[in-house]
Design a protein around this motif. Structure first.
Motif, PDB file in Angstrom:
ATOM      1  N   GLU A 131      37.870 -21.453  12.691  1.00  0.00           N
ATOM      2  CA  GLU A 131      39.118 -21.082  13.357  1.00  0.00           C
ATOM      3  C   GLU A 131      38.847 -20.049  14.454  1.00  0.00           C
ATOM      4  O   GLU A 131      39.438 -20.096  15.528  1.00  0.00           O
ATOM      5  CB  GLU A 131      40.097 -20.530  12.320  1.00  0.00           C
ATOM      6  N   SER A 132      37.929 -19.137  14.193  1.00  0.00           N
ATOM      7  CA  SER A 132      37.700 -18.076  15.181  1.00  0.00           C
ATOM      8  C   SER A 132      37.004 -18.628  16.431  1.00  0.00           C
ATOM      9  O   SER A 132      37.305 -18.214  17.554  1.00  0.00           O
ATOM     10  CB  SER A 132      36.912 -16.916  14.542  1.00  0.00           C
ATOM     11  N   VAL A 133      36.089 -19.572  16.234  1.00  0.00           N
ATOM     12  CA  VAL A 133      35.459 -20.204  17.401  1.00  0.00           C
ATOM     13  C   VAL A 133      36.493 -21.026  18.176  1.00  0.00           C
ATOM     14  O   VAL A 133      36.501 -21.042  19.413  1.00  0.00           O
ATOM     15  CB  VAL A 133      34.254 -21.081  16.963  1.00  0.00           C
ATOM     16  N   ALA A 134      37.391 -21.668  17.440  1.00  0.00           N
ATOM     17  CA  ALA A 134      38.444 -22.452  18.099  1.00  0.00           C
ATOM     18  C   ALA A 134      39.333 -21.559  18.963  1.00  0.00           C
ATOM     19  O   ALA A 134      39.732 -21.951  20.074  1.00  0.00           O
ATOM     20  CB  ALA A 134      39.274 -23.200  17.059  1.00  0.00           C
ATOM     21  N   LEU A 135      39.628 -20.372  18.463  1.00  0.00           N
ATOM     22  CA  LEU A 135      40.463 -19.450  19.245  1.00  0.00           C
ATOM     23  C   LEU A 135      39.753 -19.049  20.543  1.00  0.00           C
ATOM     24  O   LEU A 135      40.375 -18.974  21.605  1.00  0.00           O
ATOM     25  CB  LEU A 135      40.804 -18.203  18.423  1.00  0.00           C
ATOM     26  N   THR A 136      38.445 -18.823  20.436  1.00  0.00           N
ATOM     27  CA  THR A 136      37.666 -18.509  21.635  1.00  0.00           C
ATOM     28  C   THR A 136      37.701 -19.666  22.624  1.00  0.00           C
ATOM     29  O   THR A 136      37.956 -19.488  23.824  1.00  0.00           O
ATOM     30  CB  THR A 136      36.194 -18.206  21.250  1.00  0.00           C
ATOM     31  N   ALA A 137      37.450 -20.863  22.114  1.00  0.00           N
ATOM     32  CA  ALA A 137      37.421 -22.052  22.989  1.00  0.00           C
ATOM     33  C   ALA A 137      38.793 -22.277  23.630  1.00  0.00           C
ATOM     34  O   ALA A 137      38.893 -22.633  24.812  1.00  0.00           O
ATOM     35  CB  ALA A 137      36.988 -23.278  22.187  1.00  0.00           C
ATOM     36  N   GLY A 144      36.718 -33.409  18.763  1.00  0.00           N
ATOM     37  CA  GLY A 144      37.371 -32.294  18.072  1.00  0.00           C
ATOM     38  C   GLY A 144      36.679 -30.956  18.270  1.00  0.00           C
ATOM     39  O   GLY A 144      35.946 -30.756  19.230  1.00  0.00           O
ATOM     40  N   GLY A 145      36.953 -30.046  17.364  1.00  0.00           N
ATOM     41  CA  GLY A 145      36.300 -28.743  17.360  1.00  0.00           C
ATOM     42  C   GLY A 145      36.495 -27.982  18.653  1.00  0.00           C
ATOM     43  O   GLY A 145      37.630 -27.810  19.123  1.00  0.00           O
ATOM     44  N   VAL A 146      35.420 -27.511  19.220  1.00  0.00           N
ATOM     45  CA  VAL A 146      35.479 -26.725  20.459  1.00  0.00           C
ATOM     46  C   VAL A 146      36.120 -27.530  21.582  1.00  0.00           C
ATOM     47  O   VAL A 146      36.899 -27.004  22.387  1.00  0.00           O
ATOM     48  CB  VAL A 146      34.057 -26.267  20.850  1.00  0.00           C
ATOM     49  N   MET A 147      35.812 -28.833  21.629  1.00  0.00           N
ATOM     50  CA  MET A 147      36.350 -29.673  22.700  1.00  0.00           C
ATOM     51  C   MET A 147      37.870 -29.751  22.632  1.00  0.00           C
ATOM     52  O   MET A 147      38.565 -29.601  23.645  1.00  0.00           O
ATOM     53  CB  MET A 147      35.734 -31.072  22.616  1.00  0.00           C
ATOM     54  N   ALA A 148      38.396 -29.975  21.424  1.00  0.00           N
ATOM     55  CA  ALA A 148      39.847 -30.079  21.259  1.00  0.00           C
ATOM     56  C   ALA A 148      40.521 -28.735  21.517  1.00  0.00           C
ATOM     57  O   ALA A 148      41.591 -28.678  22.148  1.00  0.00           O
ATOM     58  CB  ALA A 148      40.178 -30.584  19.851  1.00  0.00           C
ATOM     59  N   ALA A 149      39.923 -27.661  21.041  1.00  0.00           N
ATOM     60  CA  ALA A 149      40.540 -26.345  21.219  1.00  0.00           C
ATOM     61  C   ALA A 149      40.593 -25.964  22.692  1.00  0.00           C
ATOM     62  O   ALA A 149      41.620 -25.476  23.189  1.00  0.00           O
ATOM     63  CB  ALA A 149      39.760 -25.296  20.421  1.00  0.00           C
ATOM     64  N   ALA A 150      39.503 -26.193  23.404  1.00  0.00           N
ATOM     65  CA  ALA A 150      39.493 -25.872  24.836  1.00  0.00           C
ATOM     66  C   ALA A 150      40.509 -26.720  25.588  1.00  0.00           C
ATOM     67  O   ALA A 150      41.235 -26.226  26.458  1.00  0.00           O
ATOM     68  CB  ALA A 150      38.087 -26.083  25.407  1.00  0.00           C
ATOM     69  N   GLY A 197      39.701 -22.455  27.600  1.00  0.00           N
ATOM     70  CA  GLY A 197      40.456 -23.528  28.238  1.00  0.00           C
ATOM     71  C   GLY A 197      41.654 -23.001  29.020  1.00  0.00           C
ATOM     72  O   GLY A 197      41.924 -23.445  30.150  1.00  0.00           O
ATOM     73  N   ARG A 198      42.342 -22.044  28.413  1.00  0.00           N
ATOM     74  CA  ARG A 198      43.516 -21.463  29.077  1.00  0.00           C
ATOM     75  C   ARG A 198      43.120 -20.795  30.398  1.00  0.00           C
ATOM     76  O   ARG A 198      43.785 -20.985  31.426  1.00  0.00           O
ATOM     77  CB  ARG A 198      44.142 -20.436  28.121  1.00  0.00           C
ATOM     78  N   GLU A 199      42.027 -20.058  30.351  1.00  0.00           N
ATOM     79  CA  GLU A 199      41.563 -19.361  31.561  1.00  0.00           C
ATOM     80  C   GLU A 199      41.136 -20.340  32.655  1.00  0.00           C
ATOM     81  O   GLU A 199      41.324 -20.092  33.842  1.00  0.00           O
ATOM     82  CB  GLU A 199      40.365 -18.465  31.220  1.00  0.00           C
ATOM     83  N   ILE A 200      40.531 -21.440  32.242  1.00  0.00           N
ATOM     84  CA  ILE A 200      40.129 -22.458  33.226  1.00  0.00           C
ATOM     85  C   ILE A 200      41.358 -22.989  33.952  1.00  0.00           C
ATOM     86  O   ILE A 200      41.379 -23.113  35.179  1.00  0.00           O
ATOM     87  CB  ILE A 200      39.331 -23.592  32.538  1.00  0.00           C
TER      88      ILE A 200
END
Lengths: 158, 158, 158, 158
Positions: D14-20, D40-46, D24-27
């Motif tokens: 969950e914490s890595v997902a929040l980072t990702a 999924g994972g980092v890709m989906a979160a970003a 994504g938001r900043e991009i």
């Protein structure tokens, strides 16, 4: 060594399989390497013919596992790239022999024509006058070997 | 037949080339097929070693032409897919031996670890405890053959 | 969003370019995304039409550099995989419109038919009764949008 | 438009997902296009972060079907080429941000370094001094945008 690809459908009638098998046998008798897509139908029949005649067969497969090849493949090349492997089959051949064939075969013929590779046809797609039609397996292989020799002679004396 | 890939940089020192050549020679002595990326440096040296010891070598090249392979390749497989061919090298091997190597080699090691393929390292990237370190070419090939036998035994009795 | 590919030759006559441009314009007017191979000829003309009508265009290119796209591409996708990128063009589209076309286009049509993707033809290869023939750009896009809607409705309500 | 890839594992904490997600938001806030592997994972979160901030997201997926993407992808690019698609992700980006990551991510970092693409790292593989380390999502995106601007300025005034 000349590398000749046999292309055709993954499922075929018994009579088409007999033709493909004879094509494979002739390729081996001509001491050329048989390249194919490594699956069933025309590919398996041609590989069986070449293999039984003492030749070497390379199967460039779309799937992800070596054991996805038919049992007549000496050397499996595993792409995991589905239909994109068709381009690798074409590029790895000095000449191609198309035995009938469906849409996958048509895509390989099209890429071969795009790249200027010789294509010999046995009852295959009639989409270009550049396809050299043959009426027997023996004639197809003879035409392919001649075309492959011309193609490879531009390349390396070997 | 076991298929063992030798991966490493397209340019290398004379001493690394000697190591790669000995790896290739040992692969041929073990009657395994040598798979490589078909270019220079470690790939050419390993193919030379295998070829001179009577082995068969497959070069899966990134470029578009058969003649882009090094001269020690028995069977060129031409992808025209640049670095995407690295995946084909990895998938087509029962086990891999990395001889030093740059970023391209690192990408192949990473894909191999992702796919669960055995990786033997000779002074290569230290990115995982799953890489089995060897200190000589002989040891590397012995470890690779053992790992490849285990990997292929899940597959086909052959 | 519907993704409609326009496929055709990298070089074309002015009259074919006008047709392709109108196809691109209609795709944008229908608020669909235009997918193409990113190069010149039919691809550039279709992208120009879509772009000038306010649409978004994706160019999936065979080369290695972003700047290899034509100037009307909003989003370049860079494969470095030569003709293997044709498969990516086909797979990324809900429906395809072929405007005339050479052997590369034929390979895309063949892959699309293999995968069961709808293909609309404007004076293109006549290799299958599954190709839906259109006589104007407007009709081609209308047929493609309808087919794409049917194809995508199996998928995701969106 | 700048194209920035976010790479990372298909499953993450969950914490890595929040980072990702924040990456994504900043991009999106920087009006750049987010490229990812579409799963999924980092890709989906970003992709979720970028999408919720009004950005456009491209998912270049290894599988065969559009619906294999995560639900935050605006434009699915479907390769059907398994890990070979990693090369397409790398080539289609002006700069990459690696958020932790497993072996697949490592293969993408390696290809990026091979191609000379800027790589920004957030707690990722430490395999090269060329990886620019960042300590927050904001810093990572700022560094990526700067590097991407330098990379793309060699290219096209846009």
């Amino acid at each position: 060594m000349l590398q000749i690809a046999v292309i055709g459908a993954g499922q075929c009638s018994e009579s088409v399989a007999l033709t493909a098998e004879e094509v494979g046998r002739e390729i081996a008798r001509n001491r050329a390497l048989l390249i194919c897509g490594g699956l069933g139908g025309v590919m398996a029949a041609a590989a069986r013919g070449a293999s039984e005649a003492g030749g070497t067969t390379v199967g460039i497969i779309p799937g992800m596992l070596m054991e996805d090849t038919n049992p007549h493949i000496t050397i499996p090349i595993v792409t995991g790239m589905s239909h994109a492997r068709n381009v690798v089959v074409v590029r790895s051949a000095h000449a191609l022999i198309a035995v009938e064939g469906g849409y996958g075969t048509l895509s390989e013929i099209a890429i071969a024509l795009k790249l200027g590779k010789p294509v010999i046809g046995l009852h295959t797609w009639n989409v270009s006058s550049k396809i050299i039609e043959a009426s027997t397996p023996q004639e197809a292989v003879r035409l392919a070997v001649n075309a492959a020799n011309r193609a490879s002679s531009f390349v390396r004396p070997a």
